[in-house]
Write a protein that holds these residues in place. Structure first.
Motif, PDB file in Angstrom:
ATOM      1  N   GLN A 353      -4.407 -73.739  25.022  1.00  0.00           N
ATOM      2  CA  GLN A 353      -5.782 -73.137  25.368  1.00  0.00           C
ATOM      3  C   GLN A 353      -6.123 -74.026  26.720  1.00  0.00           C
ATOM      4  OE1 GLN A 353      -7.867 -70.853  23.946  1.00  0.00           O
ATOM      5  NE2 GLN A 353      -6.420 -70.596  22.191  1.00  0.00           N
ATOM      6  N   ASP A 354      -5.913 -73.355  27.886  1.00  0.00           N
ATOM      7  CA  ASP A 354      -6.101 -73.905  29.086  1.00  0.00           C
ATOM      8  C   ASP A 354      -6.547 -72.782  30.191  1.00  0.00           C
ATOM      9  OD1 ASP A 354      -5.185 -74.574  31.981  1.00  0.00           O
ATOM     10  OD2 ASP A 354      -3.722 -75.864  31.020  1.00  0.00           O
ATOM     11  N   ARG A 355      -7.555 -73.375  30.747  1.00  0.00           N
ATOM     12  CA  ARG A 355      -8.283 -72.405  31.756  1.00  0.00           C
ATOM     13  C   ARG A 355      -7.576 -72.043  32.982  1.00  0.00           C
ATOM     14  NH1 ARG A 355     -14.512 -74.800  31.558  1.00  0.00           N
ATOM     15  NH2 ARG A 355     -14.892 -74.444  29.016  1.00  0.00           N
ATOM     16  N   LYS A 356      -6.386 -72.838  33.229  1.00  0.00           N
ATOM     17  CA  LYS A 356      -5.700 -72.736  34.682  1.00  0.00           C
ATOM     18  C   LYS A 356      -4.700 -71.749  34.593  1.00  0.00           C
ATOM     19  CE  LYS A 356      -3.709 -75.020  38.622  1.00  0.00           C
ATOM     20  NZ  LYS A 356      -3.344 -76.288  39.344  1.00  0.00           N
ATOM     21  N   LYS A 358      -1.834 -69.691  31.812  1.00  0.00           N
ATOM     22  CA  LYS A 358      -1.356 -68.971  30.477  1.00  0.00           C
ATOM     23  C   LYS A 358      -0.067 -68.654  30.493  1.00  0.00           C
ATOM     24  CE  LYS A 358      -1.699 -64.374  28.232  1.00  0.00           C
ATOM     25  NZ  LYS A 358      -2.218 -62.955  28.526  1.00  0.00           N
ATOM     26  N   LEU A 390      -4.203 -68.695  36.236  1.00  0.00           N
ATOM     27  CA  LEU A 390      -5.469 -67.656  35.867  1.00  0.00           C
ATOM     28  C   LEU A 390      -6.501 -68.164  36.918  1.00  0.00           C
ATOM     29  CD1 LEU A 390      -5.732 -68.587  32.346  1.00  0.00           C
ATOM     30  CD2 LEU A 390      -4.781 -66.445  33.387  1.00  0.00           C
ATOM     31  N   THR A 391      -6.337 -69.264  37.677  1.00  0.00           N
ATOM     32  CA  THR A 391      -7.253 -69.377  38.944  1.00  0.00           C
ATOM     33  C   THR A 391      -6.677 -69.536  40.298  1.00  0.00           C
ATOM     34  OG1 THR A 391      -7.535 -71.859  38.485  1.00  0.00           O
ATOM     35  CG2 THR A 391      -9.106 -70.292  37.490  1.00  0.00           C
TER      36      THR A 391
END
Length: 391
Positions: A353-356, A358, A390-391
């Motif tokens: 689980q990583d916001r930056k 995938k 992702l960002t």
């Protein structure tokens, strides 16, 4: 030598020498020792033929079957140019030499020297005499005869060792490196003009192949002696990398450390510009046959995570390995513990689980064309990881 641990309640067996069998399946005329490395280990120079103009089915496992598919061509036209005909003729002659080395079961025929001339006359045997070949220090190439038989684009020259302790296995050539090299040659357009990082480059054979199409390759490993051998192999194969105008740089990268080595006094260290270039332009990371120790596997995946997070662009990671079956007393069965640990790391990375970032993991079916002569056994695997920003 095999040692048995003192604790008989939990006995384990340890072997202090590891041998790659790649060379047993390579129909080279000879593997000659050229020097001793800093550790006192014999260093050999081998030639590996590249089948540029042939399409060899990967499902074929025997050398004979893998080298007799010379009729299939990548060119779209029905007619072959004179150069292609000459190359195909040479390829067939080469295949005939391979056939001569094998018996009906595909095993290597070993020609032994008779004990004496009287034995030869008494038995009326026709056996070749064996003469020692002594390599002299200097610029002369002991393989001059072999080199004249092949064009520059046909051969890759690699210095390597034959058998080493486990900590020096990077000095040998392994099958998974050939599998990854095959994929690179099969997917040339995918890697053309890319900036590439190889982790655990060893002798450098995969980075050298990548250098035929990529713009820049950072071939990394640890150990000055190993990196020196790798750098020597890059120099030996300038004739290949110049064809694709690629550049192969040999650098130190220790997975057990969180930072690049930037000490200007240390050999194979990174400059700030090189680190910036890697972070700004790298889109491909690769590694071949580096999953044999659980701690190192964990360290590799931590390094992958750290580097992909620092890259400006999304990145594709290619991991090649061979599942090695071992009988263990603990399980009383044949297991692949190192492979199981590798698969667990793949699963954890994909479900991270990583916001930056995938990570998407998928296997690559090893049914693509074969450009190097080796036994593509069913235990060889190739995996692709897409590291998407992702960002």
């Amino acid at each position: 030598m095999v040692d048995v641990a003192e604790e008989m309640d939990n006995p384990t067996f340890k072997c202090d020498t590891v041998l790659s069998d790649v060379h047993l399946h390579c129909p080279n005329k000879r593997h000659l020792m050229v020097r001793l490395n800093a550790a006192g280990q014999p260093v050999f120079l081998s030639y590996f033929k590249l089948l540029w103009n042939t399409e060899v089915p990967a499902s074929e496992k025997h050398v004979r079957e893998a080298t007799t598919e010379g009729e299939n061509q990548y060119r779209s036209g029905n007619e072959l140019c004179d150069k292609d005909r000459n190359n195909l003729k040479k390829e067939r002659e080469f295949n005939n030499e391979v056939e001569a080395l094998l018996d009906d079961d595909g095993d290597l025929e070993v020609v032994r020297r008779p004990r004496s001339a009287s034995d030869l006359e008494a038995n009326d045997l026709l056996r070749d005499r064996v003469y020692p070949v002594i390599l002299m220090k200097g610029k002369g190439d002991a393989f001059e005869d072999e080199e004249q038989e092949c064009t520059c684009s046909d051969v890759i020259k690699i210095e390597h060792t034959m058998a080493t302790p486990l900590e020096d296995v990077g000095k040998q050539v392994w099958r998974a490196a050939f599998l990854l090299a095959d994929y690179i040659l099969f997917k040339r357009d995918t890697f053309r003009c890319c900036s590439v990082l190889e982790l655990g480059g060893g002798t450098g054979i995969t980075s050298i192949i990548m250098g035929t199409v990529a713009k820049r390759v950072y071939c990394t490993d640890v150990g000055e002696d190993l990196l020196s051998m790798c750098e020597q192999n890059v120099a030996l194969n300038k004739h290949l990398t110049e064809t694709g105008r690629g550049e192969v740089k040999v650098k130190e990268l220790d997975w057990l450390k969180d930072e690049f080595c930037t000490d200007p006094e240390a050999p194979y260290s990174w400059s700030e510009d090189e680190i910036a270039d890697l972070h700004d332009h790298c889109t491909v990371i690769m590694a071949a046959d580096v999953f044999y120790d659980d701690d190192l596997t964990d360290a590799l995946f931590r390094t992958l995570y750290r580097i992909t997070h620092n890259l400006r662009n999304s990145c594709t990671v290619y991991l090649a390995l061979e599942k090695r079956l071992n009988f263990t007393l603990r399980h009383m069965d044949v297991t692949c513990e190192a492979y199981s640990h590798f698969r667990n790391n793949l699963y954890d990375l994909e479900n991270l689980q990583d916001r930056k970032m995938k990570y998407t993991v998928e296997p690559i079916k090893p049914d693509f064309c074969q450009f190097l002569i080796y036994e593509r056994i069913e235990q060889l695997e190739l995996w692709k990881i897409i590291a998407e920003q992702l960002t």
